[in-house]
Write a protein that holds these residues in place. Structure first.
Motif, PDB file in Angstrom:
ATOM      1  N   ILE A 179       6.244  10.184  -5.399  1.00 59.86           N
ATOM      2  CA  ILE A 179       7.247  10.111  -4.337  1.00 59.86           C
ATOM      3  C   ILE A 179       8.180   8.958  -4.654  1.00 59.86           C
ATOM      4  O   ILE A 179       7.740   7.904  -5.126  1.00 59.86           O
ATOM      5  CB  ILE A 179       6.559   9.885  -2.966  1.00 59.86           C
ATOM      6  N   THR A 180       9.472   9.136  -4.422  1.00 55.45           N
ATOM      7  CA  THR A 180      10.432   8.056  -4.647  1.00 55.45           C
ATOM      8  C   THR A 180       9.937   6.789  -3.960  1.00 55.45           C
ATOM      9  O   THR A 180       9.611   6.802  -2.776  1.00 55.45           O
ATOM     10  CB  THR A 180      11.821   8.428  -4.096  1.00 55.45           C
ATOM     11  N   THR A 181       9.870   5.690  -4.711  1.00 52.92           N
ATOM     12  CA  THR A 181       9.298   4.450  -4.181  1.00 52.92           C
ATOM     13  C   THR A 181      10.330   3.703  -3.343  1.00 52.92           C
ATOM     14  O   THR A 181      11.034   2.824  -3.820  1.00 52.92           O
ATOM     15  CB  THR A 181       8.774   3.548  -5.315  1.00 52.92           C
ATOM     16  N   SER A 182      10.351   4.058  -2.067  1.00 57.20           N
ATOM     17  CA  SER A 182      11.280   3.435  -1.128  1.00 57.20           C
ATOM     18  C   SER A 182      10.592   2.390  -0.258  1.00 57.20           C
ATOM     19  O   SER A 182      11.252   1.544   0.342  1.00 57.20           O
ATOM     20  CB  SER A 182      11.873   4.506  -0.214  1.00 57.20           C
ATOM     21  N   GLY A 183       9.265   2.478  -0.156  1.00 54.20           N
ATOM     22  CA  GLY A 183       8.544   1.599   0.751  1.00 54.20           C
ATOM     23  C   GLY A 183       8.591   2.074   2.184  1.00 54.20           C
ATOM     24  O   GLY A 183       7.986   1.470   3.062  1.00 54.20           O
ATOM     25  N   ALA A 194       0.821  -1.208   0.000  1.00 55.09           N
ATOM     26  CA  ALA A 194       0.000   0.000   0.000  1.00 55.09           C
ATOM     27  C   ALA A 194       0.853   1.254   0.000  1.00 55.09           C
ATOM     28  O   ALA A 194       0.543   2.233  -0.693  1.00 55.09           O
ATOM     29  CB  ALA A 194      -0.930  -0.009   1.216  1.00 55.09           C
ATOM     30  N   VAL A 195       1.956   1.248   0.738  1.00 50.00           N
ATOM     31  CA  VAL A 195       2.857   2.400   0.783  1.00 50.00           C
ATOM     32  C   VAL A 195       3.490   2.629  -0.589  1.00 50.00           C
ATOM     33  O   VAL A 195       3.535   3.755  -1.085  1.00 50.00           O
ATOM     34  CB  VAL A 195       3.931   2.225   1.881  1.00 50.00           C
ATOM     35  N   LEU A 196       3.952   1.566  -1.220  1.00 44.44           N
ATOM     36  CA  LEU A 196       4.546   1.701  -2.560  1.00 44.44           C
ATOM     37  C   LEU A 196       3.520   2.231  -3.557  1.00 44.44           C
ATOM     38  O   LEU A 196       3.833   3.109  -4.378  1.00 44.44           O
ATOM     39  CB  LEU A 196       5.109   0.352  -3.025  1.00 44.44           C
ATOM     40  N   LEU A 220       7.726   4.763   5.159  1.00 42.19           N
ATOM     41  CA  LEU A 220       6.640   5.679   5.476  1.00 42.19           C
ATOM     42  C   LEU A 220       7.225   6.945   6.101  1.00 42.19           C
ATOM     43  O   LEU A 220       7.170   7.159   7.301  1.00 42.19           O
ATOM     44  CB  LEU A 220       5.646   5.007   6.430  1.00 42.19           C
ATOM     45  N   GLY A 221       7.818   7.781   5.238  1.00 43.47           N
ATOM     46  CA  GLY A 221       8.426   9.028   5.690  1.00 43.47           C
ATOM     47  C   GLY A 221       7.425  10.164   5.658  1.00 43.47           C
ATOM     48  O   GLY A 221       6.241   9.968   5.373  1.00 43.47           O
ATOM     49  N   PRO A 222       7.889  11.381   5.938  1.00 40.23           N
ATOM     50  CA  PRO A 222       6.986  12.539   6.028  1.00 40.23           C
ATOM     51  C   PRO A 222       6.180  12.805   4.753  1.00 40.23           C
ATOM     52  O   PRO A 222       4.992  13.115   4.828  1.00 40.23           O
ATOM     53  CB  PRO A 222       7.919  13.707   6.330  1.00 40.23           C
ATOM     54  N   LYS A 223       6.797  12.690   3.579  1.00 40.74           N
ATOM     55  CA  LYS A 223       6.064  12.946   2.328  1.00 40.74           C
ATOM     56  C   LYS A 223       4.980  11.896   2.117  1.00 40.74           C
ATOM     57  O   LYS A 223       3.862  12.218   1.711  1.00 40.74           O
ATOM     58  CB  LYS A 223       7.019  12.946   1.131  1.00 40.74           C
ATOM     59  N   THR A 224       5.311  10.643   2.386  1.00 37.84           N
ATOM     60  CA  THR A 224       4.331   9.569   2.202  1.00 37.84           C
ATOM     61  C   THR A 224       3.212   9.705   3.220  1.00 37.84           C
ATOM     62  O   THR A 224       2.033   9.517   2.886  1.00 37.84           O
ATOM     63  CB  THR A 224       5.011   8.193   2.323  1.00 37.84           C
ATOM     64  N   TRP A 225       3.560  10.025   4.454  1.00 41.12           N
ATOM     65  CA  TRP A 225       2.538  10.200   5.490  1.00 41.12           C
ATOM     66  C   TRP A 225       1.584  11.325   5.104  1.00 41.12           C
ATOM     67  O   TRP A 225       0.372  11.200   5.225  1.00 41.12           O
ATOM     68  CB  TRP A 225       3.206  10.491   6.838  1.00 41.12           C
ATOM     69  N   ALA A 226       2.126  12.442   4.626  1.00 43.75           N
ATOM     70  CA  ALA A 226       1.278  13.560   4.198  1.00 43.75           C
ATOM     71  C   ALA A 226       0.381  13.139   3.038  1.00 43.75           C
ATOM     72  O   ALA A 226      -0.803  13.478   3.002  1.00 43.75           O
ATOM     73  CB  ALA A 226       2.135  14.760   3.815  1.00 43.75           C
ATOM     74  N   ALA A 227       0.936  12.380   2.103  1.00 45.34           N
ATOM     75  CA  ALA A 227       0.147  11.916   0.959  1.00 45.34           C
ATOM     76  C   ALA A 227      -0.976  10.988   1.398  1.00 45.34           C
ATOM     77  O   ALA A 227      -2.046  10.952   0.780  1.00 45.34           O
ATOM     78  CB  ALA A 227       1.046  11.206  -0.057  1.00 45.34           C
ATOM     79  N   ALA A 228      -0.763  10.249   2.477  1.00 41.41           N
ATOM     80  CA  ALA A 228      -1.801   9.344   2.972  1.00 41.41           C
ATOM     81  C   ALA A 228      -3.042  10.117   3.409  1.00 41.41           C
ATOM     82  O   ALA A 228      -4.159   9.611   3.297  1.00 41.41           O
ATOM     83  CB  ALA A 228      -1.261   8.513   4.136  1.00 41.41           C
TER      84      ALA A 228
END
Length: 143
Positions: free
Chosen positions: A116-120, A106-108, A122-130
């Motif tokens: 967002i760079t697909t690192s897998g 789900a994160v990817l 759950l950093g700040p950018k991914t959290w905000a996007a969630a």
């Protein structure tokens, strides 16, 4: 968390009665979430700016009426604020609450959908996007 919970607010305020709604997650789910977020420790302070058993950031904590730092609030106060957040935003309390294979996928997907760079991770950018980003769309495989 079924039935009535008595929650004492910070600063010795009068107790607040909270009636658990039928759709609220059961106590075991909350325990699993705390276990994954903070190893069940209410006083934890993470280096990423998240606090307490549910790893609130300060803007979220304040958005649900919290004052001070979550990590210095009582367990009952943290549980109460987490319940308010759940009732405002909802959350799929399924599985263990830990980061496993389904969460990694789900994160990817979320990272791809939001550039967002697909690192897998759950950093700040991914959290905000969630919370505010574009929801991923999954392609259903055809037989």
């Amino acid at each position: 968390m079924r039935g009535l919970l008595v929650v004492a607010l910070l600063g010795g305020a009068l107790p607040v009665l909270v009636v658990a709604a039928g759709a609220d997650p059961p106590a075991g789910d909350w325990s699993a979430l705390r276990g994954c977020e903070s190893s069940g420790r209410y006083d934890v302070v993470a280096t990423n700016g998240h606090f307490g058993a549910y790893q609130f950031d300060l803007p979220t904590w304040r958005s649900v009426g919290g004052t001070g730092f979550p990590s210095t609030a009582s367990p009952a106060e943290q549980d109460y604020r987490a319940l308010i957040l759940y009732r405002q935003r909802g959350y799929g309390f399924t599985g263990t609450g830990c980061y496993g294979a389904k969460t990694a996928t789900a994160v990817l997907d979320l990272q791809r959908a939001n550039g967002i760079t697909t690192s897998g991770l759950l950093g700040p950018k991914t959290w905000a996007a969630a919370w505010t980003g574009t929801a991923p769309t999954r392609q259903v495989p055809h037989p």
